[in-house]
Design an enzyme around this catalytic site. Sequence first.
Site, short mmCIF file in Angstrom:
data_model
loop_
_atom_site.label_atom_id
_atom_site.label_comp_id
_atom_site.label_asym_id
_atom_site.label_seq_id
_atom_site.Cartn_x
_atom_site.Cartn_y
_atom_site.Cartn_z
N HIS A 106 -7.19 27.59 15.83
CA HIS A 106 -6.02 28.20 15.53
C HIS A 106 -5.30 27.55 14.73
O HIS A 106 -5.12 26.29 14.51
CB HIS A 106 -5.14 28.36 16.95
CG HIS A 106 -4.63 26.90 17.57
ND1 HIS A 106 -3.62 26.20 17.28
CD2 HIS A 106 -5.27 26.03 18.40
CE1 HIS A 106 -3.30 25.25 17.81
NE2 HIS A 106 -4.67 24.95 18.57
N GLU B 60 -1.48 30.60 18.91
CA GLU B 60 -2.46 30.15 20.24
C GLU B 60 -1.38 29.36 21.20
O GLU B 60 -1.56 29.37 22.35
CB GLU B 60 -3.46 29.14 19.65
CG GLU B 60 -4.44 28.54 20.80
CD GLU B 60 -3.85 27.27 21.55
OE1 GLU B 60 -4.50 26.90 22.63
OE2 GLU B 60 -3.08 26.74 20.85
N GLU B 61 -0.54 28.55 20.56
CA GLU B 61 0.49 27.62 21.17
C GLU B 61 1.43 28.40 22.17
O GLU B 61 1.96 27.91 23.03
CB GLU B 61 1.32 26.66 20.28
CG GLU B 61 0.46 25.52 19.70
CD GLU B 61 -0.21 24.65 20.26
OE1 GLU B 61 0.34 24.50 21.42
OE2 GLU B 61 -1.01 23.95 19.86
N ASP C 119 -11.20 23.97 19.25
CA ASP C 119 -9.93 22.97 19.48
C ASP C 119 -9.89 21.72 19.77
O ASP C 119 -11.26 21.12 19.51
CB ASP C 119 -9.21 23.97 20.81
CG ASP C 119 -7.69 24.09 20.61
OD1 ASP C 119 -7.28 23.08 19.95
OD2 ASP C 119 -7.20 24.88 20.99
#
Length: 357
Positions: free
Chosen positions: A66, A212-213, A235
């Site tokens: 991401h 993504e966050e 990740d």
Amino acid sequence: MSPASKSFLLDLLSTPSPTGFEARGQRKWAACTRKFADRVESDAYGNAWATLDGGTHGRRIMFEAHADEIGYMIRHISPSGFIYVDRIGGSDVATARGRRVDIFGDKGTVRGVIGNIAMHIRDREDEKVPKAHELVIDIGASSDKEVAKAGIRVGHPAVYADGVEELGTDKLCGRALDNRIGGFIIAEVMARLSKRKTRLPSTVYAVNAVQEEIGGNGARMIAHRLMPDVAIVLDVTHATDTPQVDQKLHGTVLLGGGPTLTHGAANHVEVVQRLIEVADKAGIPVQHEATSRTTGTDTNVIFTQQSGISSALVSLPLRYMHSVVEMAHLEDVEHTIQLLTAFAESVKAKDEFRVKV
């Protein structure tokens, strides 16, 4: 790591990409991957992916990281020119006061500071971690009109102004290694695969996904679009080798111990086993993590797309996550690149990665 690769890594890590505003970083990532990919594409919300075409009967492999980082968003500007914010993603407000921030406004970047009242004149008896709405950014303006004149309004994003630096002889330290360093790794994997004398039978996608966050929105979009046969999500994970961390609660993950493989939940047993076999054959050190319910990563939204995508999570150990002093080991970076490259090379046209019953 070659000088050119390190230069790209440091440049990418220094490029602000808060969630929902990832375009700066995505453009740099795309410009790099265009040098060796067959094509680089993007979608409506800024997901970017590079493709290396394989044979017509080969598998479709997706490496995904991401692109976004945590930050803040302007929510209110007072008449006296002070700026109030909300969090973008998991910004840790416990570390916020007394830090410099960069606000990305209509007239460019504006530097501000998150005010920290001197200990001498604040009440410290019942001191608590502030809530996000209690943080105050000061850009040196005397009124809301001066803030507007600087090109700043409600809705603009901000990130900490801290950059990245090399620490010691083999470590990187800075803001937002989570997870732009993942974008670097998958780009480096594609670069190495592109230099092979013969094409892989598989088509390989490297995806740098947005948002993504805040729940994996970009990963959900791109997984549905590409529907690969197998996906490796890259990740970061918590290195637990510092004195403040209870390993009985959080497991043992060492900085410099190699990438981690996650077991359980979204992680397909056949894909994880292939990663173990590949690492063992190539002499690549790996570590193991357990997750009985959720991975907390894009893996969660990728493996459930349509009829299912066989997926696994590979993680880079990181100290001090979601702070401005995130720390990674360069040997872990290299070993992760080697692992993903070897995985792609191991996949044959007949491989199905499915549970047979």
